[in-house]
Design an enzyme around this catalytic site. Structure first.
Site, PDB file in Angstrom:
ATOM      1  N   HIS B  82       0.847  -1.204   0.000  1.00  0.00           N
ATOM      2  CA  HIS B  82       0.000   0.000   0.000  1.00  0.00           C
ATOM      3  C   HIS B  82       0.879   1.249   0.000  1.00  0.00           C
ATOM      4  O   HIS B  82       0.677   2.165  -0.795  1.00  0.00           O
ATOM      5  CB  HIS B  82      -0.933   0.001   1.213  1.00  0.00           C
ATOM      6  CG  HIS B  82      -1.610   1.308   1.473  1.00  0.00           C
ATOM      7  ND1 HIS B  82      -2.620   1.800   0.666  1.00  0.00           N
ATOM      8  CD2 HIS B  82      -1.406   2.261   2.414  1.00  0.00           C
ATOM      9  CE1 HIS B  82      -3.007   2.981   1.124  1.00  0.00           C
ATOM     10  NE2 HIS B  82      -2.276   3.294   2.184  1.00  0.00           N
ATOM     11  N   ASP B 111       6.670  20.817 -26.981  1.00  0.00           N
ATOM     12  CA  ASP B 111       6.637  19.487 -26.356  1.00  0.00           C
ATOM     13  C   ASP B 111       7.691  19.491 -25.256  1.00  0.00           C
ATOM     14  O   ASP B 111       8.311  20.516 -24.979  1.00  0.00           O
ATOM     15  CB  ASP B 111       6.944  18.387 -27.391  1.00  0.00           C
ATOM     16  CG  ASP B 111       6.366  17.037 -26.966  1.00  0.00           C
ATOM     17  OD1 ASP B 111       6.541  16.676 -25.788  1.00  0.00           O
ATOM     18  OD2 ASP B 111       5.727  16.367 -27.789  1.00  0.00           O
ATOM     19  N   GLU B 260      11.688  13.366  -0.219  1.00  0.00           N
ATOM     20  CA  GLU B 260      10.570  12.730  -0.937  1.00  0.00           C
ATOM     21  C   GLU B 260       9.229  13.318  -0.509  1.00  0.00           C
ATOM     22  O   GLU B 260       8.316  13.489  -1.316  1.00  0.00           O
ATOM     23  CB  GLU B 260      10.610  11.219  -0.677  1.00  0.00           C
ATOM     24  CG  GLU B 260       9.398  10.438  -1.161  1.00  0.00           C
ATOM     25  CD  GLU B 260       9.313  10.345  -2.668  1.00  0.00           C
ATOM     26  OE1 GLU B 260      10.307  10.627  -3.346  1.00  0.00           O
ATOM     27  OE2 GLU B 260       8.233   9.980  -3.162  1.00  0.00           O
ATOM     28  N   TYR B 262       8.634  16.296   0.260  1.00  0.00           N
ATOM     29  CA  TYR B 262       8.417  17.569  -0.440  1.00  0.00           C
ATOM     30  C   TYR B 262       8.339  17.373  -1.941  1.00  0.00           C
ATOM     31  O   TYR B 262       7.743  18.189  -2.638  1.00  0.00           O
ATOM     32  CB  TYR B 262       9.495  18.573  -0.020  1.00  0.00           C
ATOM     33  CG  TYR B 262       9.322  18.877   1.442  1.00  0.00           C
ATOM     34  CD1 TYR B 262       8.268  19.684   1.853  1.00  0.00           C
ATOM     35  CD2 TYR B 262      10.098  18.278   2.403  1.00  0.00           C
ATOM     36  CE1 TYR B 262       8.030  19.895   3.186  1.00  0.00           C
ATOM     37  CE2 TYR B 262       9.866  18.489   3.739  1.00  0.00           C
ATOM     38  CZ  TYR B 262       8.837  19.299   4.130  1.00  0.00           C
ATOM     39  OH  TYR B 262       8.579  19.496   5.446  1.00  0.00           O
ATOM     40  N   LYS B 336       3.639  30.130   2.764  1.00  0.00           N
ATOM     41  CA  LYS B 336       2.787  29.697   1.661  1.00  0.00           C
ATOM     42  C   LYS B 336       1.311  29.692   2.071  1.00  0.00           C
ATOM     43  O   LYS B 336       0.458  30.188   1.333  1.00  0.00           O
ATOM     44  CB  LYS B 336       3.209  28.309   1.181  1.00  0.00           C
ATOM     45  CG  LYS B 336       4.607  28.281   0.618  1.00  0.00           C
ATOM     46  CD  LYS B 336       4.916  27.002  -0.112  1.00  0.00           C
ATOM     47  CE  LYS B 336       4.223  26.928  -1.443  1.00  0.00           C
ATOM     48  NZ  LYS B 336       4.787  27.816  -2.438  1.00  0.00           N
ATOM     49  N   ARG B 455       1.348   1.148  15.056  1.00  0.00           N
ATOM     50  CA  ARG B 455       1.000   0.948  13.650  1.00  0.00           C
ATOM     51  C   ARG B 455       1.565  -0.380  13.167  1.00  0.00           C
ATOM     52  O   ARG B 455       2.392  -0.999  13.838  1.00  0.00           O
ATOM     53  CB  ARG B 455       1.533   2.104  12.811  1.00  0.00           C
ATOM     54  CG  ARG B 455       3.032   2.200  12.825  1.00  0.00           C
ATOM     55  CD  ARG B 455       3.548   3.488  12.223  1.00  0.00           C
ATOM     56  NE  ARG B 455       3.537   3.474  10.779  1.00  0.00           N
ATOM     57  CZ  ARG B 455       4.439   4.130  10.013  1.00  0.00           C
ATOM     58  NH1 ARG B 455       5.373   4.861  10.570  1.00  0.00           N
ATOM     59  NH2 ARG B 455       4.363   4.101   8.706  1.00  0.00           N
TER      60      ARG B 455
END
Lengths: 188, 536
Positions: B82, B111, B260, B262, B336, B455
């Site tokens: 998953h 392109d 990763e 971000y 942001k 978990r």
């Protein structure tokens, strides 16, 4: 697409591929870097033996002065601490001795009763070994060095910097038939 | 289908219809950025369904304490697949798909810079997806380590682990090639009148994401290669029996793993920076500060990796450094969020589906960011490490953040892709069903984590039952809601109200100057920008 533009594109691609290649190498370079870093900082050095076992609960940030006192109650003995005071850290295991000698010409049995000043220190003064745990019988003219082994609980209130440990020897009347009072009861 | 529309538009517009073959070979051999973007998006959706089905198996098992439906080994494999499938198969290809479709049109390029390589980047993905899903059926099953592939377990598992490693290699190659393409396109193929600081925000986010990918995907490739050689070639990078250190893997993995985060989040920020101005009918507030915020988030993301591993036995100084550095990221992220809110301030807002998803993103991503701040505190994290609080946190960031932003992007650009408006009413249903069921699924997991539920464990203590049941109801609701999304998209492809070249009143940017659906070839000659067509 013009020739110049293709050449520009190719140049950018080659540079970016070089970055990707370098970063692949960097992943591998992290292996020696990590080992070196751990070696220099002393973290996680798996090749050296662990530090020798020690009590990790010693609170070296505090120093407590423990003073020793000796009293006699109607006993013809000489009774003195081996040292007047020691400086100890809470949590540290401390060995001290008391000297006692019988000045009589026949055996005498006595029992030492400890008391503490300040009194609240009693709850934090943990004796592992003490001559006061049992009755002491000294032969005629006999001398002895008697040990006390103790730890001061690190939970000792912060405002206590000096503890006085005082023993008083009482003569135990009669024979061994009479039970001794509980030895470690403070202030008794 | 969509193919016919795009194809037809190509005929109407172009002179090169002899160049591309028909049928399946058209898709296999295509070098057209719009075709490739479409394939990326469909691949991503297919993987989203596969990964989602796995999530539902997990939630079904967790509906009650004890073991009901699956064995613990299989449960672990579902957890692993998953994660890998959703991160590498669904979310990342979705945003690469948007980049393929939209970046050339946003910057006025004909392109992508390397059209043939673009085809390769996509066609590497299906083999990787097949390797990952097929690994369930080999002896020993798929990797059961969690998506983080931590040794020593990853050194011990069966052939399914090798398949996962190979899949990660292929996915990494695809990402690096795709990123090189995107970065080169943005740097070299912008319309001559478009300076970098007038580029649409989505291009800015992808430019920086591209650099991040090029920098960290090779590190992940190195890490899994080390696992591979530890497994089969006698090295001992992580194998403690040979003097290796499993914690080293965690350092290398998270050096990739935190950027990763971000890589996934920045393009999502880019989409939201288009949708909110369009529906608030105001230009984005603080364009320059947005660009600097993206760049500083990307830079800081390289120096915070060990906040994922506070409990490995790091010295206090290390914990404090990583804690403060992590908290620092809240500053540019806060800039942001402030800018998005300020963009809406006194705007003429309307709430079509893309805007609803963008607002859902803004609201829920901010919650995910706050729980991230909670977790960044070492003292708190020691308690919450590997609990459902972490699961809740990163699903707020990944699902309500990245996925909702992807939905916003699909609804926003669907008229441009298909030439038809989607069914607005059904789109809004999709939004409300998604956001409500998402919160039912994931909000209770905060409580489970705070109460100490670990978990990646198929069983749990009785007192966790109620919240787990609520969470499972929400997860199934969320999963089923996505079938409605599929229906809305298919309906828009097949027909619907004809979309204008610029269907959104407040939208800006070059992509809205070409007809809808976008012709097969756009901007063969670079456009000339006027002041009003500047940044979106």
């Amino acid at each position: 697409m013009s020739e110049k533009r293709s050449a520009d594109n190719r140049r950018v691609m080659v540079r970016l591929l070089a970055v990707a290649g370098l970063m692949f190498g960097f992943g591998y370079a992290m292996v020696p870097m990590y080992q070196k870093f751990c070696e220099v900082t002393g973290i996680n050095n798996l090749l050296n033996a662990d530090d020798p076992l020690r009590n990790t609960q010693v609170d070296t940030s505090r120093t407590i002065t423990v003073e020793f006192d000796a009293n006699l109650h109607g006993l013809p003995w000489s009774f003195k601490p081996g040292q007047t005071s020691v400086a100890v850290h809470p949590g540290e295991l401390v060995h001290v001795v008391y000297r006692v000698s019988n000045t009589r010409d026949h055996p005498v049995t006595g029992q030492a009763i400890p008391s503490y000043g300040p009194q609240l220190a009693a709850a934090h003064f943990r004796k592992m070994e003490c001559f006061c745990f049992t009755k002491q019988t000294l032969g005629a003219g006999e001398s002895r060095e008697m040990p006390v082994v103790f730890v001061i609980d690190p939970a000792l209130p912060k405002d206590v910097n000096t503890i006085t440990l005082s023993y008083t020897f009482f003569e135990v009347a009669g024979t061994l038939a009479e039970p001794a009072s509980k030895p470690s009861r403070p202030g008794a | 289908m969509e193919a016919t529309h795009v194809h037809g538009a190509g005929h109407a517009h172009g002179d090169d219809h002899a160049h591309h073959p028909k049928g399946i070979m058209r898709w296999i051999t295509t070098t057209n950025h719009k075709d490739i973007g479409t394939m990326y998006l469909w691949f991503s959706f297919a993987m989203f369904m596969v990964g989602g089905a796995m999530a539902l198996i997990i939630r079904a098992e967790l509906f009650q304490p004890g073991l009901q439906y699956v064995e613990p080994e299989f449960f672990n494999q579902m957890i692993t697949l998953h994660g890998l499938i959703m991160v590498f198969g669904a979310i990342m290809p979705a945003f690469v798909g948007f980049a393929n479709w939209m970046i050339p049109m946003m910057i006025g390029a004909p392109d992508m810079a390397f059209a043939r390589m673009n085809n390769w980047s996509f066609w590497l993905l299906p083999p990787a997806g097949i390797l990952l899903t097929a690994s369930m059926f080999v002896p020993g099953g798929a990797a059961g380590t969690g998506w983080t592939l931590y040794p020593p377990l990853s050194i011990q598992m069966g052939i399914g682990m090798d398949m996962a490693i190979f899949a990660v290699h292929i996915l990494g190659m695809s990402s690096i090639m795709g990123s090189i393409n995107i970065v080169t396109t943005i740097l070299n193929l912008r319309a001559p009148t478009m300076p970098l600081m007038r580029m649409p925000m989505f291009c800015w986010t992808w430019l920086i994401t591209g650099y991040l990918l090029i920098a960290v995907m090779p590190v992940l490739a190195g890490a899994v290669t080390m696992i591979l050689t530890d497994r089969h070639f006698g090295t001992s990078f992580f194998n403690a029996a040979g003097g290796g250190d499993p914690v080293l893997f965690q350092h290398i993995f998270w050096f990739f793993g935190h950027p990763e985060v971000y890589i996934i989040a920045l393009p999502a920020f880019g989409v939201v920076s288009h949708v909110i101005p369009a529906f608030a009918r105001k230009p984005i507030f603080g364009y320059t500060s947005m660009v600097y915020a993206i760049a500083s988030i990307a830079l800081i993301s390289f120096i915070v990796w060990a906040h994922h591993m506070y409990v490995v036995g790091m010295p206090v100084a290390g914990q404090l450094y990583f804690m403060y550095a992590t908290i620092l990221i809240a500053v540019p992220t806060g800039v942001k969020v402030f800018n998005w809110v300020a963009t809406m301030w006194r705007g003429s807002m309307t709430f079509e589906t893309p805007m609803l998803f963008a607002l859902g993103f803004l609201f829920l991503f901010t919650i995910g960011g706050f729980t991230g701040l909670v977790l960044s505190n070492t003292a708190v994290d020691v308690q919450l490490q590997d609990t459902y609080y972490v699961v809740a946190h990163f699903h707020y960031v990944m699902v309500a953040g990245a996925l909702f932003s992807a939905f916003a992007a699909v609804y926003y650009w669907l008229p441009k892709w298909t030439g038809h408006m989607y069914d607005e009413k059904l789109g809004q249903w999709h939004f409300w069903l998604s956001i409500i069921s998402f919160n039912i699924a994931f909000f209770p997991q905060h409580f489970l984590g705070l109460a100490g539920m670990p978990r990646r464990i198929p069983d749990y203590a009785l007192q966790f039952t109620d919240f787990n049941q609520v969470s499972t109801y929400g997860a199934f609701g969320f999963g089923l809601s996505q079938l409605l999304f599929l229906y809305v998209v298919l309906k828009a492809i097949r027909g619907g109200e004809k979309a204008a070249a610029k269907p959104w009143e407040g939208a800006t940017g070059l992509e809205w100057t070409v007809p809808s659906p976008a012709p097969y070839h756009t901007f063969e000659d670079p456009p000339v920008l006027t002041e009003s067509k500047g940044h979106a």
